[in-house]
Design a protein around this motif. Sequence first.
Motif, short mmCIF file in Angstrom:
data_model
loop_
_atom_site.label_atom_id
_atom_site.label_comp_id
_atom_site.label_asym_id
_atom_site.label_seq_id
_atom_site.Cartn_x
_atom_site.Cartn_y
_atom_site.Cartn_z
N PRO A 2 6.49 22.17 -38.37
CA PRO A 2 7.59 21.36 -38.90
C PRO A 2 7.18 19.90 -39.12
O PRO A 2 7.68 19.25 -40.02
CB PRO A 2 8.67 21.45 -37.84
N GLN A 3 6.25 19.40 -38.29
CA GLN A 3 5.80 18.02 -38.46
C GLN A 3 5.02 17.87 -39.76
O GLN A 3 5.11 16.83 -40.43
CB GLN A 3 4.94 17.60 -37.27
N ASP A 4 4.26 18.91 -40.13
CA ASP A 4 3.52 18.86 -41.40
C ASP A 4 4.47 18.83 -42.58
O ASP A 4 4.24 18.11 -43.55
CB ASP A 4 2.59 20.07 -41.52
N LYS A 5 5.53 19.62 -42.51
CA LYS A 5 6.51 19.64 -43.60
C LYS A 5 7.24 18.30 -43.70
O LYS A 5 7.48 17.80 -44.79
CB LYS A 5 7.51 20.77 -43.40
N LEU A 6 7.55 17.72 -42.55
CA LEU A 6 8.19 16.41 -42.53
C LEU A 6 7.28 15.35 -43.15
O LEU A 6 7.72 14.50 -43.92
CB LEU A 6 8.58 16.03 -41.10
N LYS A 7 6.00 15.44 -42.82
CA LYS A 7 5.02 14.51 -43.37
C LYS A 7 4.93 14.68 -44.89
O LYS A 7 4.87 13.69 -45.63
CB LYS A 7 3.66 14.74 -42.73
N ASP A 8 4.93 15.93 -45.36
CA ASP A 8 4.87 16.20 -46.80
C ASP A 8 6.10 15.65 -47.52
O ASP A 8 5.99 15.07 -48.61
CB ASP A 8 4.76 17.71 -47.06
N LYS A 10 7.97 13.12 -46.50
CA LYS A 10 7.85 11.66 -46.49
C LYS A 10 6.90 11.17 -47.58
O LYS A 10 7.17 10.18 -48.25
CB LYS A 10 7.39 11.16 -45.13
#
Length: 150
Positions: A2-8, A10
């Motif tokens: 989920p952190q990777d998706k949030l980064k993407d 952003k």
Amino acid sequence: MPQDKLKDVKEALAPVTKITDINKSVAEKLIALQTEYMADLFNTGMAQMLALSSVREPKDLFGLQVKFFKKLDANLANITEKEVTMLSETQEQLLDVLETHISAMPDMYGMADATKLMQYAQEKIEEMINISAHKQNGGSNKTATTRKSA
């Protein structure tokens, strides 16, 4: 994950965030300029009313009014110049953000096809302008000047 998706997300919204920040900053500056102008307008108007109340001669009254309107005109021209300069700078900033992020954008959503379509449409418009200009000139060898495609 989920952190990777949030980064993407952003990263994808970075241009929108930059544009929003630019617009917010300009809006604050424009509001400050307009507030300054309105305060000056009020103060100038009050000073004008006080000056007019003490005038006894019509000639003096007319002179004060001319002076008042010249000052208003100068103040408005000054504020307008500041606003136009600010908006021009803002336009450049916004275009820089858009150019940077559009040129870096991969061929998602058919951007390459859309660009080709726009170039093709521009060429056809230029052809139609040339044909129309040729007909207007009575079929002579004169050609219309056309915009060069980007």
